[in-house]
Design an enzyme around this catalytic site. Structure first.
Site, PDB file in Angstrom:
ATOM      1  N   LYS A  20       0.747  -0.999   0.440  1.00  0.00           N
ATOM      2  CA  LYS A  20      -0.860  -0.365  -0.101  1.00  0.00           C
ATOM      3  C   LYS A  20       1.005   1.139  -0.110  1.00  0.00           C
ATOM      4  O   LYS A  20       0.757   2.601  -1.071  1.00  0.00           O
ATOM      5  CB  LYS A  20      -0.780   0.017   1.100  1.00  0.00           C
ATOM      6  CG  LYS A  20      -2.247   0.866   0.854  1.00  0.00           C
ATOM      7  CD  LYS A  20      -2.648   0.777   2.706  1.00  0.00           C
ATOM      8  CE  LYS A  20      -3.863  -0.394   2.545  1.00  0.00           C
ATOM      9  NZ  LYS A  20      -3.910  -0.240   3.987  1.00  0.00           N
ATOM     10  N   ARG A  83      -3.172   3.279   8.903  1.00  0.00           N
ATOM     11  CA  ARG A  83      -3.259   2.053   7.964  1.00  0.00           C
ATOM     12  C   ARG A  83      -1.550   1.500   7.723  1.00  0.00           C
ATOM     13  O   ARG A  83      -0.755   1.353   7.788  1.00  0.00           O
ATOM     14  CB  ARG A  83      -3.372   2.281   6.538  1.00  0.00           C
ATOM     15  CG  ARG A  83      -4.173   4.196   6.036  1.00  0.00           C
ATOM     16  CD  ARG A  83      -4.185   4.370   5.110  1.00  0.00           C
ATOM     17  NE  ARG A  83      -5.428   3.920   4.571  1.00  0.00           N
ATOM     18  CZ  ARG A  83      -4.870   4.304   2.910  1.00  0.00           C
ATOM     19  NH1 ARG A  83      -4.520   4.464   2.876  1.00  0.00           N
ATOM     20  NH2 ARG A  83      -6.243   2.914   2.279  1.00  0.00           N
ATOM     21  N   GLY A  92      -8.357  -6.242   4.044  1.00  0.00           N
ATOM     22  CA  GLY A  92      -9.387  -6.131   5.302  1.00  0.00           C
ATOM     23  C   GLY A  92      -8.619  -6.533   6.600  1.00  0.00           C
ATOM     24  O   GLY A  92      -9.152  -7.062   7.704  1.00  0.00           O
ATOM     25  N   MET A  94      -5.921  -6.292   8.696  1.00  0.00           N
ATOM     26  CA  MET A  94      -5.144  -6.009   9.934  1.00  0.00           C
ATOM     27  C   MET A  94      -6.088  -4.409   9.898  1.00  0.00           C
ATOM     28  O   MET A  94      -6.679  -4.316   9.390  1.00  0.00           O
ATOM     29  CB  MET A  94      -3.426  -5.477   9.565  1.00  0.00           C
ATOM     30  CG  MET A  94      -2.486  -6.697   9.369  1.00  0.00           C
ATOM     31  SD  MET A  94      -0.971  -6.467   9.128  1.00  0.00           S
ATOM     32  CE  MET A  94      -0.909  -6.030   6.729  1.00  0.00           C
ATOM     33  N   ARG A 239      -3.749  -1.213  -6.137  1.00  0.00           N
ATOM     34  CA  ARG A 239      -3.159  -2.652  -5.977  1.00  0.00           C
ATOM     35  C   ARG A 239      -3.988  -3.780  -7.168  1.00  0.00           C
ATOM     36  O   ARG A 239      -5.681  -2.946  -7.674  1.00  0.00           O
ATOM     37  CB  ARG A 239      -3.535  -3.505  -4.785  1.00  0.00           C
ATOM     38  CG  ARG A 239      -5.562  -3.507  -4.142  1.00  0.00           C
ATOM     39  CD  ARG A 239      -5.363  -4.766  -3.343  1.00  0.00           C
ATOM     40  NE  ARG A 239      -7.332  -4.003  -3.005  1.00  0.00           N
ATOM     41  CZ  ARG A 239      -7.842  -4.042  -1.239  1.00  0.00           C
ATOM     42  NH1 ARG A 239      -6.653  -3.659  -0.858  1.00  0.00           N
ATOM     43  NH2 ARG A 239      -8.786  -4.269  -1.216  1.00  0.00           N
ATOM     44  N   HIS A 355     -11.855 -41.202  -3.441  1.00  0.00           N
ATOM     45  CA  HIS A 355     -11.873 -41.712  -4.244  1.00  0.00           C
ATOM     46  C   HIS A 355     -13.144 -41.564  -5.651  1.00  0.00           C
ATOM     47  O   HIS A 355     -12.388 -40.898  -5.972  1.00  0.00           O
ATOM     48  CB  HIS A 355     -12.588 -43.113  -3.914  1.00  0.00           C
ATOM     49  CG  HIS A 355     -12.457 -43.949  -5.198  1.00  0.00           C
ATOM     50  ND1 HIS A 355     -14.054 -44.072  -5.970  1.00  0.00           N
ATOM     51  CD2 HIS A 355     -12.086 -44.893  -6.280  1.00  0.00           C
ATOM     52  CE1 HIS A 355     -13.993 -44.949  -7.261  1.00  0.00           C
ATOM     53  NE2 HIS A 355     -13.006 -44.961  -7.481  1.00  0.00           N
ATOM     54  N   SER A 636       6.537 -44.711 -22.402  1.00  0.00           N
ATOM     55  CA  SER A 636       5.447 -43.864 -22.083  1.00  0.00           C
ATOM     56  C   SER A 636       4.592 -43.885 -20.596  1.00  0.00           C
ATOM     57  O   SER A 636       4.798 -45.354 -19.907  1.00  0.00           O
ATOM     58  CB  SER A 636       3.488 -43.715 -22.385  1.00  0.00           C
ATOM     59  OG  SER A 636       3.135 -43.221 -21.996  1.00  0.00           O
ATOM     60  N   CYS A 704       1.647 -41.043 -19.443  1.00  0.00           N
ATOM     61  CA  CYS A 704       0.219 -41.132 -18.977  1.00  0.00           C
ATOM     62  C   CYS A 704      -0.109 -40.868 -18.186  1.00  0.00           C
ATOM     63  O   CYS A 704      -1.771 -41.592 -18.315  1.00  0.00           O
ATOM     64  CB  CYS A 704      -0.149 -42.006 -20.627  1.00  0.00           C
ATOM     65  SG  CYS A 704       0.602 -43.538 -19.876  1.00  0.00           S
ATOM     66  N   TYR A 724       5.821 -35.314 -24.691  1.00  0.00           N
ATOM     67  CA  TYR A 724       4.692 -35.045 -24.191  1.00  0.00           C
ATOM     68  C   TYR A 724       3.511 -35.694 -23.585  1.00  0.00           C
ATOM     69  O   TYR A 724       4.349 -36.465 -22.841  1.00  0.00           O
ATOM     70  CB  TYR A 724       3.805 -35.716 -25.625  1.00  0.00           C
ATOM     71  CG  TYR A 724       3.176 -37.179 -25.607  1.00  0.00           C
ATOM     72  CD1 TYR A 724       2.653 -37.798 -25.457  1.00  0.00           C
ATOM     73  CD2 TYR A 724       4.027 -37.841 -26.560  1.00  0.00           C
ATOM     74  CE1 TYR A 724       2.058 -38.959 -25.145  1.00  0.00           C
ATOM     75  CE2 TYR A 724       3.968 -39.267 -26.500  1.00  0.00           C
ATOM     76  CZ  TYR A 724       3.131 -40.256 -25.941  1.00  0.00           C
ATOM     77  OH  TYR A 724       3.181 -41.048 -25.623  1.00  0.00           O
TER      78      TYR A 724
HETATM   79  P1  ADP Z   1      -7.440  -2.402   4.143  1.00  0.00           P
HETATM   80  O1  ADP Z   1      -5.667  -2.548   3.991  1.00  0.00           O
HETATM   81  O2  ADP Z   1      -8.103  -2.768   4.934  1.00  0.00           O
HETATM   82  O3  ADP Z   1      -7.883  -1.820   2.539  1.00  0.00           O
HETATM   83  P2  ADP Z   1      -7.485   0.899   4.568  1.00  0.00           P
HETATM   84  O4  ADP Z   1      -6.014   0.989   5.191  1.00  0.00           O
HETATM   85  O5  ADP Z   1      -7.030   1.254   3.028  1.00  0.00           O
HETATM   86  O6  ADP Z   1      -7.428  -0.686   4.783  1.00  0.00           O
HETATM   87  O7  ADP Z   1      -8.016   1.809   5.727  1.00  0.00           O
HETATM   88  C1  ADP Z   1      -9.569   1.740   5.054  1.00  0.00           C
HETATM   89  C2  ADP Z   1      -9.669   2.672   4.855  1.00  0.00           C
HETATM   90  O8  ADP Z   1     -10.290   3.473   5.426  1.00  0.00           O
HETATM   91  C3  ADP Z   1     -10.164   3.366   3.215  1.00  0.00           C
HETATM   92  O9  ADP Z   1     -10.357   2.028   1.709  1.00  0.00           O
HETATM   93  C4  ADP Z   1     -10.193   4.984   3.173  1.00  0.00           C
HETATM   94  O10 ADP Z   1     -11.625   4.863   2.972  1.00  0.00           O
HETATM   95  C5  ADP Z   1     -10.171   4.532   5.043  1.00  0.00           C
HETATM   96  N1  ADP Z   1      -9.152   5.836   4.864  1.00  0.00           N
HETATM   97  C6  ADP Z   1      -7.760   5.265   5.256  1.00  0.00           C
HETATM   98  N2  ADP Z   1      -7.029   6.685   4.835  1.00  0.00           N
HETATM   99  C7  ADP Z   1      -8.409   7.397   4.860  1.00  0.00           C
HETATM  100  C8  ADP Z   1      -7.550   9.007   4.467  1.00  0.00           C
HETATM  101  N3  ADP Z   1      -6.298   9.326   4.680  1.00  0.00           N
HETATM  102  N4  ADP Z   1      -8.406  10.075   4.477  1.00  0.00           N
HETATM  103  C9  ADP Z   1      -9.589   9.469   4.332  1.00  0.00           C
HETATM  104  N5  ADP Z   1      -9.873   8.801   4.449  1.00  0.00           N
HETATM  105  C10 ADP Z   1      -9.041   7.184   4.872  1.00  0.00           C
HETATM  106 MG    MG Z   2      -8.146  -0.506   1.563  1.00  0.00          MG
END
Ligand code: ADP
Ligand code: MG
Ligand code: MG
Length: 763
Positions: A20, A83, A92, A94, A239, A355, A636, A704, A724
């Site tokens: 990210k 983040r 989603g 962490m 991503r 099986h 074979s 085969c 083959y």
């Molecule tokens: P994940 O890795 O689980 O996708 P994110 O780090 O992307 O988590 O955060 C989840 C959500 O939080 C993002 O999709 C975004 O909508 C919101 N978010 C994160 N950082 C910001 C920011 N700087 N400003 C506004 N919204 C944010």
């Molecule tokens: Mg995200």
């Protein structure tokens, strides 16, 4: 140590910043509007894990710089998000903390994010996706933008192409006056992204440009998170987007045409799973239905049919053109005809290597195994699951791709393949060196093999033909004959029937070569069970033919030595059929251990011009490969029996009794009957191939066994110089792709090592 990187520093290394973080830096560099911020690196995570310390001075300095750049003060107009950012995207899994407004809190949030690497959800996700547990995560600290500011604000997710069809064009959802979390949590129902085109056409146009810039840079379909604050678009994440099989193929092919990726890259990007998913029928919008029970997704694809519990019922129903689902506690080799007659199989016991699972996968039939919630009452011919009772004759739908069982007939989408798949596979054909042949025992299977693009029939077995009722009685007559006259009559009858079989197969070849394997079944399998015979002389004969360990007993070429008439009859039938339709036919001898056996069978040709080769499936044959190569027309490898021999495992017993435990305990990594054991069986093959080619450099060598359709094994076969692979017709598309990938990867490895420079011949 530098542990903190500003987006503007331009460092894009994902091993330092995580995925990210690195992509945010890249987007900032590409000139996209990204809220400013910085990354606390993965090495800081490691340090924190060991010492509990964070680089506080660097974090404080970075926050001060952020304040300068935004012209705002933390807590007074400036808030940040903290983040997670792992080297591999774990959506989603962490923690992310939003709206953080003072220094101490920022620090405690970084700790929270670092610790969330080890939350149970993340651990489980890594286990399922085979992500190494020690990668660790960085933390991204980024200025907040607010999607709930006013009516010209909102948040959304955009895919640059449709993740299920692969169609080019923006696809996604938008939620007006909302924060990102509102969208992700599903608290509010979003609008399709296209709604933004009407609300704020300028922003939509900008999104289209973002999509195009990102695709050009990353050369892949992107999944983008964005927020609009008072009419201004901010990009928060990108991503590469997850996609279904159909989309994966279309995107790869389209991107070559758009000049984004090379043809080779397109071939490497599509996985065997993608192709498999694309070629199976599936339920139309499965989310609209509630399953009554779940089991293991053992063989992919969906099927609807009426429930039967008895394999014989399944066969009878097929004859009436009815579609049935065979429901059993588990299946055994005796049920094979019933399985073949059913459109799908459901068992309440057994795992993914049971099986039922293996057989159905090879046949391309959907199957659910080990559905323990399904309580079967064979006596009453019904089962109970999820509080409902389903009786024989009721209709159910099973989805072997998800393991879900539904009541009634659900609408299914036909798997037709797509024009893009055909295109991709044509390119695969040009890139690969390995030939792709098919195993096919009947004329129908040959037709299927041709349709999937087989170049030959590498294994045409004759056992099945013997098991049809009219033949069965003829072979029984032969085995039980009291005098030579009776025996000759039975043989003559068999020869006529076999010739018909071969004619039917040969007529469908359309120029393809075919390898017919001579009989390989313990004779007693053709006889009725001892208990069913009343005539004492017959019972005695059956007892004589019975073996303690038939797998290692009187089978294969050993029959040719003791009952030469059977192989002679088969060879005559093959030769006659060939003479009539002019097919390119070779004969394969099973279970060979010595060149003497091969010479023995060759004598039965009586000067007829037919190629005779060895099915390499005993350890001794591999050890004698050099000598055998001098006499054999081809090799074979029958990797199923060879694996049994190398392991001293009987497959059936292993899979029923202990293989699952071996796999769960990690004693074995893969089921060697599914994925070729490169280190054991593979080493033996490699040795045999090198000895054989030393004697006869151009000896044709095929594989085969079931492994011939398995992508990892196919890579190995390519690398050791197999000519083959011959697999089940349904696996041909996957094999074509895997063979191309093997060739491309080998070429790239070669190039990396520095290809030997060509020596100019002396003038
Ligand atoms: P994940 O890795 O689980 O996708 P994110 O780090 O992307 O988590 O955060 C989840 C959500 O939080 C993002 O999709 C975004 O909508 C919101 N978010 C994160 N950082 C910001 C920011 N700087 N400003 C506004 N919204 C944010
Ligand atoms: Mg995200
Ligand atoms: Mg065999």
């Amino acid at each position: 140590m530098n542990a903190v990187y500003h987006f503007s520093d331009g460092v894009e290394d994902r091993d330092v910043l995580g995925n990210k973080g690195a992509n945010l830096v890249t987007m900032a560099k590409l000139g996209l509007r990204v809220p400013p911020g910085f990354v606390v690196s993965i090495s800081a995570y490691r340090e924190h894990q060991q010492t509990g310390q964070l680089p506080l001075a660097q974090i404080r300095g970075a926050l001060e710089l952020l304040e300068q750049r935004t012209g705002k003060v933390l807590g007074q107009g400036l808030a940040v998000s903290v983040r997670s950012s792992a080297p591999v995207s774990m959506p989603g899994m962490m923690d992310t903390v939003l709206d953080v407004r003072d220094f101490d809190h920022v620090v405690s949030c970084i700790k929270t994010v670092f610790q969330s690497w080890d939350n149970p959800r993340a651990i489980e996700y890594r286990r399922l996706n085979r992500i190494p547990p020690d990668l660790g995560t960085a933390a991204v600290i980024q200025a907040m933008v607010f999607g709930d500011q006013d009516e010209r604000s909102g948040t959304g997710v955009m895919f640059t192409r449709d993740p299920s069809t692969g169609e080019k064009g923006l696809f996604g959802e938008y939620l007006s006056q909302a924060k990102g979390e509102d969208l992700v949590s599903g608290r509010r129902t979003p609008q399709p992204l296209s709604s933004l085109a009407e609300q704020m056409p300028g922003v939509y146009a900008e999104l289209e440009e973002v999509a195009s810039i990102l695709e050009k840079h990353f050369r892949d379909m992107q999944d983008v998170e964005f927020t609009v604050e008072s009419g201004r678009l901010y990009v928060l994440q990108t991503r590469s987007g997850k996609r279904g099989g159909r989309a994966a193929v279309k995107i790869a092919v389209d991107m070559t045409k758009e000049g984004l990726i090379s043809e080779e890259d397109a071939l490497l990007r599509v996985s065997a799973e993608d192709v498999r998913a694309l070629l199976h029928r599936r339920i139309d919008s499965p989310e609209s239905y509630q399953p009554v029970a779940r089991g293991l997704a053992a063989a992919p694809g969906a099927a609807t049919g009426i429930v039967v519990f008895d394999p014989q019922d399944a066969v009878a129903a097929m004859r009436r053109n009815e579609r049935v689902i065979l429901v059993r506690p588990e299946t055994s080799p005796d049920d094979i005809q019933g399985i073949a007659a059913a459109v799908g199989v459901l068992t309440s016991r057994g795992g993914l290597t049971s099986h039922a699972a293996i057989v159905t996968r090879a046949m391309g039939r959907p199957c659910i195994c080990g559905a323990e919630e399904v309580r079967i009452d064979l006596q009453r011919q019904r089962f109970e699951a999820g509080g409902v009772t389903v009786a024989r004759g009721d209709t159910i739908t099973i989805d072997g791709s998800t393991g879900h069982i539904y009541l009634g007939a659900l609408p299914l989408t036909e798997a037709e393949g797509t024009p893009e798949l055909a295109e991709l596979l044509t390119r695969a054909d040009a890139a690969r060196k390995l030939g792709v042949w098919a195993n096919a025992d009947t004329a129908e299977a040959v037709v299927l093999a041709r349709r999937f693009g087989a170049q030959g029939i590498g294994l045409c077995r004759t056992e099945r033909q013997f098991n049809a009722p009219d033949r069965l009685s003829a072979i029984r007559e032969f085995l039980l004959a009291e005098d030579s006259g009776q025996r000759a009559k039975a043989l003559e009858q068999l020869r006529r029937l076999q010739k018909e079989d071969f004619l039917a197969v040969f007529r469908e070849l359309d120029g393809m070569p075919v390898i017919v394997r001579l009989l390989d079944l313990p004779l007693h399998e053709f006889l009725p069970p001892e208990g069913e015979i009343t005539e004492p002389a017959l019972r005695e004969r059956v007892r004589e033919l019975k073996e303690t360990n038939p797998m290692l007993g009187h089978r294969g070429v050993r029959l040719a030595i003791t009952y030469p008439e059977i192989y002679q009859m088969q060879i005559d039938a093959i030769a006659e059929a060939q003479a009539e339709v002019g097919a390119n036919v070779a004969i394969m001898v099973p279970q060979v251990i010595t060149v003497q056996e091969l010479l023995w069978v060759r004598r039965m040709l009586r000067d007829r011009d037919l190629k005779v080769g060895v099915m390499m499936e005993t350890v001794r044959a591999c050890m004698r490969a050099g000598r055998l190569a001098l006499v054999a027309g081809f090799f074979s490898f029958g990797t199923n029996d060879l694996t049994q021999a190398v392991y001293s495992f009987s497959r059936e017993d292993a899979e029923k009794k202990f293989l699952n435990t071996y796999l769960e305990a990690g004693v074995l990594r893969d089921n060697p009957f599914q994925v070729l054991d490169v280190e054991g069986v593979g080493r033996l093959m490699e040795t045999a191939i090198s000895w054989a080619r030393k004697e006869k450099p151009r000896l044709e060598i095929g594989v085969c066994g079931e492994h011939a359709g398995e992508p990892q094994s196919i890579r190995f076969f390519h690398d050791v110089g197999v000519d083959y692979v011959s697999c089940s017709p349904f696996r041909i598309p996957v094999a074509r792709l895997a063979a191309a990938q093997a060739a491309i990867e080998a070429r790239r490895r070669e190039a990396e090592r520095g290809a030997p420079t060509a020596v100019r011949p002396a003038a």
